[in-house]
Scaffold this motif. Structure first.
Motif, PDB file in Angstrom:
ATOM      1  N   UNK A  48       0.836  -1.214   0.000  1.00  0.00           N
ATOM      2  CA  UNK A  48       0.000   0.000   0.000  1.00  0.00           C
ATOM      3  C   UNK A  48       0.858   1.246   0.000  1.00  0.00           C
ATOM      4  N   UNK A  49       1.973   1.196   0.687  1.00  0.00           N
ATOM      5  CA  UNK A  49       2.852   2.368   0.693  1.00  0.00           C
ATOM      6  C   UNK A  49       3.407   2.618  -0.705  1.00  0.00           C
ATOM      7  N   UNK A  50       3.703   1.552  -1.425  1.00  0.00           N
ATOM      8  CA  UNK A  50       4.152   1.727  -2.810  1.00  0.00           C
ATOM      9  C   UNK A  50       3.048   2.375  -3.634  1.00  0.00           C
ATOM     10  N   UNK A  51       1.817   1.881  -3.487  1.00  0.00           N
ATOM     11  CA  UNK A  51       0.691   2.492  -4.195  1.00  0.00           C
ATOM     12  C   UNK A  51       0.548   3.959  -3.820  1.00  0.00           C
ATOM     13  N   UNK A  52       0.599   4.245  -2.509  1.00  0.00           N
ATOM     14  CA  UNK A  52       0.420   5.623  -2.064  1.00  0.00           C
ATOM     15  C   UNK A  52       1.563   6.509  -2.532  1.00  0.00           C
TER      16      UNK A  52
END
Lengths: 146, 146
Positions: free
Chosen positions: B54-58
């Motif tokens: 999710x951090x990569x997506x964000x």
DNA sequence: TTTAATGCAAACGCTTTGCATCTGG
DNA sequence: CCAGATGCAAAGCGTTTGCATTAAA
């Protein structure tokens, strides 16, 4: 387009002629707004109330595989389809998702550099413009593009 | 690029400088294959094993909003990102999803017809070519493009 | 009659989001 | 300190698929 011509077109493409496919293809050719599957579904249910959304998905996929409709590389969350398979370009609004056509010279298949031909077999080429449409910008808008 | 220069770049963009963002951005600038979020995730975990998907997506969303990375309108099931924000064009393989860059004249922002400028605020313009790459075609391939 | 298409519902996969915790400036 | 970033897990949503039924050719 005559219904008989459509039957022939479908037969040539190896597709059975069903009323669901008929109304979906008719809606695609008539549409100017590059509708999503669900939008097509809403439209054709007026004429074919029993049609299911999966059938619309399957029909659009079948038509696309035969080159009768195109998928617009718009980049939103839902796939957008185009019943106009002649060469043209697209502008996409990143805010409202509206897609418009435009034409220009110098960016068709024959204008591509030889490196692209060397890359493989080209199916189609188009200019894709992304931005914010006037309706979303509003009068004298100065906000950032996102 | 120096790490200090990145800190300045992030600060100018209103982004806190975290190790997660550092490794993601570094991976994006180094990548030539227009990776998906999950591909980026696999790569950066070597350097930052605790980073979550999710951090990569964000992070990719934050970088895209600041114009530090771009989303490639490739049309596959997963979003593809590009760390090269200079003007260039893309060829997409409909079979394997590979994306390559190419350059050509006559299809940049300044070449667009006035109708496009009248449409709204343009963020970017690119030629998008779809087809089947040589690797997928194989030697002397004669199959249909799909 | 035989093969493909449809409808229904469930499954699927990518992406997003709520929330508590942590951390950069 | 404090607003913003992260990790975890769950939810969201467009799209696909298995299967029994129906219909085109």
């Amino acid at each position: 387009m005559q219904i008989e011509a459509l039957k022939i077109l479908f037969a040539q493409s190896g597709l059975k002629f069903t009323n669901q496919r008929y109304v979906v293809y008719k809606a695609m050719v008539a549409a100017r707004d590059h509708p999503s599957a669900e939008t097509v579904w809403r439209r054709v249910r007026e004429e074919a109330p029993a049609i299911s959304l999966d059938t619309v998905y399957r029909t659009l996929a079948a038509l696309e595989a035969r080159g009768l409709v195109t998928r617009v590389p718009a980049g939103g969350d839902e796939a957008r389809f185009d019943g106009d398979v002649t060469a043209h370009h697209h502008v996409v609004c990143l805010r409202c998702g509206a897609i418009s056509d435009f034409t220009m010279t110098g960016a068709t298949l024959t204008d591509l550099p030889p490196t692209v031909a060397a890359w493989g077999r080209v199916r189609d080429a188009q200019v894709l413009v992304r931005g914010i449409c006037h309706k979303c910008l509003g009068p004298n808008d100065n906000t950032q593009p996102n």
